[in-house]
Design an enzyme around this catalytic site. Structure first.
Site, PDB file in Angstrom:
ATOM      1  CG  HIS A 114      -0.223   0.294   2.513  1.00 53.63           C
ATOM      2  ND1 HIS A 114       0.499  -0.659   3.161  1.00 53.63           N
ATOM      3  CD2 HIS A 114      -0.117   1.429   3.261  1.00 53.63           C
ATOM      4  CE1 HIS A 114       1.011  -0.133   4.272  1.00 53.63           C
ATOM      5  NE2 HIS A 114       0.668   1.126   4.353  1.00 53.63           N
TER       6      HIS A 114
HETATM    7  N1  UDP Z   1      -4.467  -5.362   8.167  1.00 53.15           N
HETATM    8  C1  UDP Z   1      -5.798  -5.723   8.211  1.00 53.15           C
HETATM    9  N2  UDP Z   1      -6.399  -6.074   7.029  1.00 53.15           N
HETATM   10  C2  UDP Z   1      -5.740  -6.080   5.840  1.00 53.15           C
HETATM   11  C3  UDP Z   1      -4.374  -5.695   5.824  1.00 53.15           C
HETATM   12  C4  UDP Z   1      -3.769  -5.328   7.001  1.00 53.15           C
HETATM   13  O1  UDP Z   1      -6.410  -5.759   9.282  1.00 53.15           O
HETATM   14  O2  UDP Z   1      -6.344  -6.392   4.817  1.00 53.15           O
HETATM   15  C5  UDP Z   1      -3.823  -4.987   9.432  1.00 53.15           C
HETATM   16  C6  UDP Z   1      -2.571  -5.760   9.732  1.00 53.15           C
HETATM   17  O3  UDP Z   1      -2.897  -7.000  10.332  1.00 53.15           O
HETATM   18  C7  UDP Z   1      -1.840  -4.800  10.649  1.00 53.15           C
HETATM   19  C8  UDP Z   1      -2.245  -3.434  10.128  1.00 53.15           C
HETATM   20  O4  UDP Z   1      -3.413  -3.650   9.348  1.00 53.15           O
HETATM   21  O5  UDP Z   1      -2.296  -4.944  11.987  1.00 53.15           O
HETATM   22  C9  UDP Z   1      -1.166  -2.827   9.290  1.00 53.15           C
HETATM   23  O6  UDP Z   1      -1.656  -1.661   8.708  1.00 53.15           O
HETATM   24  P1  UDP Z   1      -1.161  -1.106   7.299  1.00 53.15           P
HETATM   25  O7  UDP Z   1      -0.457  -2.158   6.562  1.00 53.15           O
HETATM   26  O8  UDP Z   1      -2.349  -0.478   6.645  1.00 53.15           O
HETATM   27  O9  UDP Z   1      -0.211   0.108   7.712  1.00 53.15           O
HETATM   28  P2  UDP Z   1       1.280   0.183   8.248  1.00 53.15           P
HETATM   29  O10 UDP Z   1       1.454  -0.852   9.325  1.00 53.15           O
HETATM   30  O11 UDP Z   1       2.204  -0.011   7.104  1.00 53.15           O
HETATM   31  O12 UDP Z   1       1.400   1.555   8.816  1.00 53.15           O
END
Ligand code: UDP
Length: 367
Positions: free
Chosen positions: A211
């Site tokens: 993403h």
């Molecule tokens: N996550 C979720 N559903 C999805 C993809 C990710 O619940 O389809 C959760 C994942 O388990 C983790 C969090 O979202 O707890 C991570 O968020 P994201 O990847 O959006 O952002 P980042 O961590 O890179 O800031």
């Protein structure tokens, strides 16, 4: 001590998940009350609403519905509306998470009103200023009163930047708290996961999420990721819950249908569905910060499809391999090389009591 009021600013998927641990700890603390503001940065039901009931959170008191605009406009509109809420609510402290535009807007609005800011997940650095996240986290750390860090590496970054030691509190990672609190409940919640081919789930499979703008906004990098995964899928099935931004890129390119022939594409998942698929995966490939850590929590090898990672302890510990998506052959080689591996017995993210420690520190300092 009379009850102190904490104003929490959240707006993006990982912030709902992180806040679930801290909000629960605040609710259990008689000296604090919490008002939650949702900026609206993430607004699809499966990127926002789904997390509140499944992680036991109340509906936010304020919903600002700010989304669908560029970084400047989004951050600016958030500043305006968050300031209004702050003037109405007059909180004793403002709590922000991570590195999104909602984080920066909340921190900046509070700092200008002389309300002390607590930053959860402080001190992370990619040393890549092209990333909007890096800009947001550096500026937020600069104005924060409490820097709640997840790791020793984060402490070191802050100390090197000249942050006073007494503002840095290494509490551990709140996502580890959430994993301990909710991970065991992980199960197939939605029809899209329940209806996955049972044969697929009993086999080795690779779970992927992408993403970050550095990938989604770069057609060459997205092409590399797709080519590598399509080749890898010939050997190991690939399941990909698509972030709305990523789906929009493929839809615009007209490549969704071709991709769906080699990879199982899903809509964004709720937390319990996601953790359920993470736990059973043989490999996780991602550009997400949270998913890199969850791979480690569930002892699944991980390939990070970025040029660098903030979570360097996982690379050093042998749980994570950084594979910049600049050539399909090297990404494919990294995926193949990681399958079946396991890292060292490390414990870098605290004891799972980060939320309680944050709350205790706030209570002590706000007394
Ligand atoms: N996550 C979720 N559903 C999805 C993809 C990710 O619940 O389809 C959760 C994942 O388990 C983790 C969090 O979202 O707890 C991570 O968020 P994201 O990847 O959006 O952002 P980042 O961590 O890179 O800031």
């Amino acid at each position: 001590m009379t009850s102190r009021k904490i104003l929490t600013i959240i707006g993006a998927r990982p912030q709902f998940i992180k806040a679930s641990a801290v909000s629960a700890a605040i609710a259990a603390c008689p000296q604090l009350t919490e008002i939650v503001v949702h900026t609206g940065q993430h607004f699809d039901a499966n990127m926002s609403d789904v997390f509140f009931p499944e992680l036991g959170m109340d509906k936010p008191a304020y919903h600002l519905a700010i989304h669908g605009c560029g970084h400047g406009e989004m951050t600016g509109r958030m500043l305006i509306d968050i300031e209004k809420v702050m003037l109405t609510e007059k909180p004793d402290a403002v709590l922000v998470y991570g590195d999104t535009n909602s984080t920066l807007a909340g921190a900046l609005a509070a700092a200008k009103l002389h309300i002390p800011v607590a930053h959860v997940e402080a001190g992370l650095r990619s040393f890549n200023m092209v990333m909007p996240e890096e800009i947001n986290r550096i500026l937020t750390d600069r104005v924060a009163e409490w820097l709640f860090t997840p790791t020793s590496a984060a402490d070191q970054h802050l100390l090197r930047e000249g942050v006073a030691e007494n503002r840095i509190h290494q509490v551990g990672d709140v996502m580890f708290d959430v994993a301990l609190r909710h991970g065991a409940r992980a199960s197939a919640q939605s029809d899209q996961v329940r209806k996955l081919d049972p044969a697929l789930q009993s086999q080795a499979y690779c779970l992927i999420t992408i993403h970050r703008a550095e990938n989604t906004d770069n057609p060459a990098r997205m092409g590399v990721i797709v080519d590598a995964l399509a080749a890898f899928a010939e050997q190991t099935p690939v399941i990909w819950p698509l972030h709305p931004r990523t789906r929009a890129v493929f839809a615009k390119q007209g490549t969704l249908e071709a991709l769906a022939r080699s990879v199982t594409l899903l809509n964004p998942l709720g937390y319990l569905d996601m953790v359920y698929l993470e736990k059973q995966a043989s490999l996780i490939a991602t550009d997400s910060g949270g998913v890199q850590k969850e791979a480690f929590f569930y002892r699944v090898p991980c390939v990070t499809l970025r040029d660098e990672t903030e979570w360097t302890e996982l690379v050093e510990g042998g749980w994570n391999r950084v594979a910049p998506p600049t050539g399909a052959a090297t990404v494919l080689a990294a995926l193949r090389a990681s399958l079946g591996t396991c890292g060292d017995d490390i414990m870098p993210y605290g004891r799972g009591d980060a939320a309680e420690r944050i709350v205790q520190q706030l209570v002590t300092d706000l007394d």
